[in-house]
Design an enzyme around this catalytic site. Structure first.
Site, PDB file in Angstrom:
ATOM      1  CB  SER A  35      -0.869   0.004   1.258  1.00  0.00           C
ATOM      2  OG  SER A  35      -1.545   1.248   1.388  1.00  0.00           O
ATOM      3  CE1 TYR A  58      -4.304  -1.802   5.286  1.00  0.00           C
ATOM      4  CE2 TYR A  58      -3.434   0.349   4.662  1.00  0.00           C
ATOM      5  CZ  TYR A  58      -3.935  -0.885   4.308  1.00  0.00           C
ATOM      6  OH  TYR A  58      -4.067  -1.224   2.984  1.00  0.00           O
TER       7      TYR A  58
HETATM    8  N1  LIG Z   1      -8.864  -0.347  -1.514  1.00  0.00           N
HETATM    9  C1  LIG Z   1      -7.948   0.472  -1.074  1.00  0.00           C
HETATM   10  O1  LIG Z   1      -8.183   1.667  -0.869  1.00  0.00           O
HETATM   11  C2  LIG Z   1      -6.545  -0.042  -0.864  1.00  0.00           C
HETATM   12  C3  LIG Z   1      -5.483   0.889  -0.830  1.00  0.00           C
HETATM   13  C4  LIG Z   1      -4.195   0.428  -0.645  1.00  0.00           C
HETATM   14  C5  LIG Z   1      -3.949  -0.923  -0.497  1.00  0.00           C
HETATM   15  N2  LIG Z   1      -5.001  -1.805  -0.530  1.00  0.00           N
HETATM   16  C6  LIG Z   1      -4.688  -3.223  -0.365  1.00  0.00           C
HETATM   17  O2  LIG Z   1      -5.161  -3.921  -1.507  1.00  0.00           O
HETATM   18  C7  LIG Z   1      -5.423  -5.283  -1.123  1.00  0.00           C
HETATM   19  C8  LIG Z   1      -6.755  -5.708  -1.688  1.00  0.00           C
HETATM   20  O3  LIG Z   1      -7.765  -4.869  -1.149  1.00  0.00           O
HETATM   21  P1  LIG Z   1      -9.135  -4.593  -1.901  1.00  0.00           P
HETATM   22  O4  LIG Z   1      -9.256  -3.128  -1.995  1.00  0.00           O
HETATM   23  O5  LIG Z   1      -9.249  -5.427  -3.108  1.00  0.00           O
HETATM   24  O6  LIG Z   1     -10.130  -5.082  -0.747  1.00  0.00           O
HETATM   25  P2  LIG Z   1     -11.462  -5.978  -0.772  1.00  0.00           P
HETATM   26  O7  LIG Z   1     -12.015  -5.803   0.599  1.00  0.00           O
HETATM   27  O8  LIG Z   1     -12.287  -5.627  -1.959  1.00  0.00           O
HETATM   28  O9  LIG Z   1     -10.928  -7.471  -0.968  1.00  0.00           O
HETATM   29  C9  LIG Z   1     -10.249  -8.164   0.057  1.00  0.00           C
HETATM   30  C10 LIG Z   1     -10.610  -9.639  -0.006  1.00  0.00           C
HETATM   31  O10 LIG Z   1      -9.836 -10.318   1.001  1.00  0.00           O
HETATM   32  C11 LIG Z   1     -10.671 -11.255   1.665  1.00  0.00           C
HETATM   33  N3  LIG Z   1     -10.137 -11.498   3.019  1.00  0.00           N
HETATM   34  C12 LIG Z   1     -10.225 -10.673   4.099  1.00  0.00           C
HETATM   35  N4  LIG Z   1      -9.613 -11.247   5.150  1.00  0.00           N
HETATM   36  C13 LIG Z   1      -9.130 -12.447   4.718  1.00  0.00           C
HETATM   37  C14 LIG Z   1      -8.388 -13.487   5.328  1.00  0.00           C
HETATM   38  N5  LIG Z   1      -8.030 -13.434   6.630  1.00  0.00           N
HETATM   39  N6  LIG Z   1      -8.037 -14.573   4.585  1.00  0.00           N
HETATM   40  C15 LIG Z   1      -8.406 -14.653   3.282  1.00  0.00           C
HETATM   41  N7  LIG Z   1      -9.129 -13.701   2.652  1.00  0.00           N
HETATM   42  C16 LIG Z   1      -9.468 -12.603   3.357  1.00  0.00           C
HETATM   43  C17 LIG Z   1     -12.047 -10.612   1.671  1.00  0.00           C
HETATM   44  O11 LIG Z   1     -13.059 -11.604   1.847  1.00  0.00           O
HETATM   45  C18 LIG Z   1     -12.094  -9.933   0.297  1.00  0.00           C
HETATM   46  O12 LIG Z   1     -12.624 -10.806  -0.683  1.00  0.00           O
HETATM   47  C19 LIG Z   1      -5.297  -5.330   0.403  1.00  0.00           C
HETATM   48  O13 LIG Z   1      -4.035  -5.855   0.742  1.00  0.00           O
HETATM   49  C20 LIG Z   1      -5.371  -3.872   0.818  1.00  0.00           C
HETATM   50  O14 LIG Z   1      -4.684  -3.646   2.019  1.00  0.00           O
HETATM   51  C21 LIG Z   1      -6.281  -1.394  -0.708  1.00  0.00           C
END
Ligand SMILES: NC(=O)c1ccc[n+]([C@@H]2O[C@H](COP(=O)([O-])OP(=O)(O)OC[C@H]3O[C@@H](n4cnc5c(N)ncnc54)[C@H](O)[C@@H]3O)[C@@H](O)[C@H]2O)c1
Length: 261
Positions: free
Chosen positions: A147, A159
């Site tokens: 991130s 985080y």
């Molecule tokens: N969306 C944002 O703003 C953002 C910004 C920076 C980084 N990220 C990172 O991007 C990555 C993906 O996030 P996203 O935005 O697609 O989120 P999202 O919530 O759409 O998807 C996350 C998925 O992970 C699954 N999950 C949660 N806990 C879990 C566990 N313990 N074991 C297995 N699966 C699990 C959830 O069921 C979900 O399907 C993450 O690592 C997040 O930290 C997101």
């Protein structure tokens, strides 16, 4: 035209939503067989349906990345179904538990859960990928989802600390893995308003509730666009493919220039 991941087997964690789903769908389009892993098996199955309706090959596995037995099960499923493992995308991450929580607002349980999922999940995914790659021989590729919060202050101190840990683990493992032709890289997204992440963090991120959300996020980035799951998937595809054959240990911001300002 040759598919970028033809003949490969990939695991994508968090494949039931957002970046994980977009990556799994893109990988399958590029010829990879995909293990769609998620703690939410129904959502992982929905991703498999999308891939299959597109002519691709995928299986769904229910797996909590913070549990070693379930991570081992996920790797075993890839080898049992498809005979080998070439790529692991450790993509799962959970947000700060309460929107806007300061460091002192986190309980020890909040801290432990963030570390167990965001950093522990990447550790376990890397560990069992490396063990399988070394058993097979011939190398392998890991892409971790970090991130911008691992690069600058963003999204909460705890985080951010977990994401900083992911990036350091990526760099150090890249050096350890290099003699075995194991490449390890990370992508660092900025805020993606349209994935499930914001609602997992307690925010109603629907465009109905906040019609100006995407515009507000876009305005934070020098390029003036908000970040999508597909933007990240394209970068993850590059890092996982042979186009990045000489790239390892990098943390690639997908942020419209946010951390470059
Ligand atoms: N969306 C944002 O703003 C953002 C910004 C920076 C980084 N990220 C990172 O991007 C990555 C993906 O996030 P996203 O935005 O697609 O989120 P999202 O919530 O759409 O998807 C996350 C998925 O992970 C699954 N999950 C949660 N806990 C879990 C566990 N313990 N074991 C297995 N699966 C699990 C959830 O069921 C979900 O399907 C993450 O690592 C997040 O930290 C997101």
């Amino acid at each position: 035209m040759t598919e970028l991941l033809e003949g490969r087997t990939a695991i994508v964690t968090g494949a039931g939503s957002g970046v994980g789903r977009a990556t799994a769908v893109l990988f399958a389009r590029e010829g990879s067989r995909v293990v769609c892993a998620d703690i939410d098996l129904q959502h992982a199955k929905e991703t498999v349906r999308i891939i299959e309706s597109d002519g691709g090959v995928a299986v769904a596995v229910g797996s909590d990345v913070s549990r070693e037995d379930e991570v081992v099960g996920m790797v075993d499923a890839a080898v049992e179904q498809f005979g080998r493992l070439d790529i692991v995308v450790n993509n799962v991450g959970i947000p700060t538990p309460r929107l806007g929580a300061l460091l002192e607002d986190h309980t020890l349980d909040d801290f432990n859960r963030l570390v167990a999922v965001n950093l522990g999940g990447v550790f376990l995914g890397c560990k069992h990928a490396v063990l399988q790659f070394k058993k097979q021989g011939g190398g392998g590729t890991i892409v971790n989802t970090g991130s911008v919060a691992g690069l600058v202050a963003w999204g909460g101190s705890v985080y951010g600390a977990t994401k900083g840990g992911v990036l350091q683990l990526t760099r150090a493992l890249a050096v350890e893995g290099a003699p075995h032709q194991i490449r390890v890289n990370a992508v660092c997204p900025a805020a993606m308003p349209l994935t499930g992440f914001m609602s997992a963090g307690g925010m109603d991120a629907s465009l109905d509730a906040h019609p100006d959300l995407t515009d507000r996020m876009a305005a934070q980035h020098p390029l003036g666009r908000f970040i999508t799951a597909e933007d990240c998937a394209e970068a993850i595809l590059y890092l996982a493919s042979d186009h990045a054959r000489n790239v390892t240990g990098v943390s690639l911001p997908i942020d419209g220039g946010y951390v470059a300002r």
